[in-house]
Design an enzyme around this catalytic site. Structure first.
Site, mmCIF file in Angstrom:
data_model
loop_
_atom_site.group_PDB
_atom_site.id
_atom_site.type_symbol
_atom_site.label_atom_id
_atom_site.label_comp_id
_atom_site.label_asym_id
_atom_site.label_seq_id
_atom_site.Cartn_x
_atom_site.Cartn_y
_atom_site.Cartn_z
ATOM 1 N N TYR A 1 51.060 -19.577 23.551
ATOM 2 C CA TYR A 1 51.175 -18.530 25.094
ATOM 3 C C TYR A 1 52.210 -20.060 25.561
ATOM 4 O O TYR A 1 53.104 -19.747 26.107
ATOM 5 C CB TYR A 1 50.322 -18.314 25.762
ATOM 6 C CG TYR A 1 49.938 -16.968 25.093
ATOM 7 C CD1 TYR A 1 50.544 -16.059 24.745
ATOM 8 C CD2 TYR A 1 48.724 -16.468 24.587
ATOM 9 C CE1 TYR A 1 50.258 -14.503 24.894
ATOM 10 C CE2 TYR A 1 48.075 -15.015 24.098
ATOM 11 C CZ TYR A 1 49.254 -14.410 23.749
ATOM 12 O OH TYR A 1 48.883 -13.382 23.054
ATOM 13 N N ARG B 1 38.046 -4.573 24.377
ATOM 14 C CA ARG B 1 38.764 -4.073 25.291
ATOM 15 C C ARG B 1 38.350 -2.890 25.173
ATOM 16 O O ARG B 1 39.208 -1.942 26.111
ATOM 17 C CB ARG B 1 40.160 -4.331 24.598
ATOM 18 C CG ARG B 1 41.102 -4.973 24.847
ATOM 19 C CD ARG B 1 42.629 -5.082 23.603
ATOM 20 N NE ARG B 1 43.207 -6.475 23.731
ATOM 21 C CZ ARG B 1 43.960 -6.371 23.212
ATOM 22 N NH1 ARG B 1 44.269 -5.007 22.118
ATOM 23 N NH2 ARG B 1 44.646 -7.376 22.644
ATOM 24 N N ASP C 1 41.274 -12.609 31.790
ATOM 25 C CA ASP C 1 42.530 -12.471 30.397
ATOM 26 C C ASP C 1 42.215 -14.296 29.962
ATOM 27 O O ASP C 1 42.086 -14.757 30.705
ATOM 28 C CB ASP C 1 43.946 -12.657 30.622
ATOM 29 C CG ASP C 1 45.060 -12.300 29.953
ATOM 30 O OD1 ASP C 1 45.324 -13.572 29.754
ATOM 31 O OD2 ASP C 1 45.024 -11.180 29.294
ATOM 32 N N ARG D 1 43.141 0.193 28.950
ATOM 33 C CA ARG D 1 44.473 1.437 28.768
ATOM 34 C C ARG D 1 43.875 3.001 27.958
ATOM 35 O O ARG D 1 44.186 3.577 29.098
ATOM 36 C CB ARG D 1 45.180 1.114 28.835
ATOM 37 C CG ARG D 1 46.402 0.160 29.555
ATOM 38 C CD ARG D 1 47.735 -0.705 28.629
ATOM 39 N NE ARG D 1 47.195 -1.181 27.584
ATOM 40 C CZ ARG D 1 48.049 -2.379 26.722
ATOM 41 N NH1 ARG D 1 48.905 -1.865 27.090
ATOM 42 N NH2 ARG D 1 47.295 -2.618 26.029
ATOM 43 N N ARG E 1 45.331 1.376 38.170
ATOM 44 C CA ARG E 1 46.683 0.511 38.000
ATOM 45 C C ARG E 1 47.166 1.471 38.381
ATOM 46 O O ARG E 1 48.059 0.458 38.947
ATOM 47 C CB ARG E 1 46.312 0.421 36.684
ATOM 48 C CG ARG E 1 47.605 -0.236 35.710
ATOM 49 C CD ARG E 1 47.544 0.018 34.209
ATOM 50 N NE ARG E 1 48.412 1.413 33.822
ATOM 51 C CZ ARG E 1 48.265 1.818 33.157
ATOM 52 N NH1 ARG E 1 48.870 0.268 31.453
ATOM 53 N NH2 ARG E 1 49.228 3.165 32.286
#
Length: 352
Positions: A155, A28, A78, A32, A41
């Protein structure tokens, strides 16, 4: 495949070659915690836009490369990205993760799934990977990644992330035949996707079986390990020289079983001491990790001490320095910079 010193450092370490310092990247690392990402974003609020519009995904993938020069540049994507290509609609909700509109719960839904045709359903992946590979040249290693069958199934059956995984465990323990069919179909499509990423420029591929650590060891051997093997075996048939990394979250109790998957490198998280992991896995198995992402909230002295401790315990061969999992969103950017700078100053001959 011949050994070439012109190959990037991480790729050489992933093959088990002796290197001067441990290669370093962060899971990652694009995301963010970086102001540049948060600014982008604002312009592209949809995660799928950020990861599937090639020029945007390329920019995001390169943000940490331009800021910190990590030894690995990873595709910004992802693990659920290939699902629409096999007939499963999905979205990725900000701060919540994947959302599956119609969770798979019936035999008919499993029967209706189709094999992945990445050229048709994922053409943006080729554009992104080829552009990134061209941009970084031999200065860094191009990393691809996929989700593992059990985690993707979790998921898709749950419909979203879960704390208990009770719906898929219900299926596993009451209708295992249907779940095994589903896992098999996922494994074959994931193997196709790994091969496609390699053909498009990925030099090392990591498979995330994030939720396999939610299984007991005996259920891991039934529902996760066979399908990890199925993916890796298919990839090795056509791409035997591409190093493959396996990650399982909370994997301290599963390390020896993970080593049976066919992975070349085992990601070690911070729930196990790196020296213990090395002893349990044996000196032939290569490892990645394993700093607690929370370490990056500490002082620079503390961060430095933990980096050196990990490198010393991992030894001077077959180790890729990383966090045990992804960098946390509120991590100070200057501490990420310090992590990379410190790692790059390590001399394996002096430090170990």
């Amino acid at each position: 495949m011949g050994v070439s010193s012109s190959d990037p450092l991480l790729l050489r370490a992933a093959r088990g070659e002796v290197v001067d310092r441990p290669p370093v990247w962060m899971m990652r690392q694009a995301g963010r915690y970086m102001k540049a990402y948060r600014d982008l974003r604002e312009k592209y609020p949809s995660f799928r836009d950020r990861s599937e519009i090639p020029e945007v995904a390329i920019e995001v993938s390169l943000q940490p490369w331009k800021a910190f020069q990590p030894d690995g540049v990873i595709l910004f994507s992802d693990i659920v990205t290939p699902l629409p290509g096999i007939g499963i609609d999905m979205d990725v909700a900000e701060g919540k993760g994947p959302i599956i509109a119609s969770p798979i719960r019936t035999q008919e839904q499993v029967d209706n799934l189709r094999p992945l045709e990445p050229e048709e359903s994922l053409p943006f992946i080729k554009t992104i990977l080829q552009s990134l590979r061209q941009e970084i040249g031999n200065k860094s290693t191009m990393l691809g990644f996929v989700g593992a069958p059990w985690t993707l199934a979790a998921y898709v059956v749950e419909g979203k992330g879960s704390k208990t995984y009770s719906i898929i465990k219900n299926m596993a323990f009451s209708d295992p035949t249907m779940l095994h069919q589903f896992l098999g179909k996922l494994a074959d499509s994931i193997a196709t996707y790994v091969r496609y990423q390699i053909d498009c420029g990925a030099q090392v591929v990591q498979m995330f079986d994030s939720w396999a650590g939610e299984l007991s060891p005996q259920d891991y051997e039934t529902f996760a390990l066979p399908y990890q093997k199925r993916v890796f075996q298919q990839v090795k048939q056509t791409h035997p020289d591409t190093p493959l990394i396996l990650l399982v979250s909370g994997s301290a109790g599963l390390l020896e079983r993970m080593a049976l998957s066919g992975a070349d490198i085992i990601n070690v998280d911070w729930t196990v001491d790196m020296a213990d992991a090395r002893a349990r896995l044996g000196k032939e198995m290569k490892v990645q990790g394993n700093l607690d992402p929370g370490v990056l909230f500490g002082s620079q002295e503390f961060i430095r001490d933990r980096i050196y401790d990990t490198v010393r315990k991992a030894g001077n061969r077959g180790h890729i320095l990383n966090l045990g999992h992804g960098v946390l969103p509120s991590t100070p950017e200057e501490n990420v910079k310090f992590f990379f700078e410190t790692a790059k100053q390590i001399s394996l001959t002096a430090a170990v």
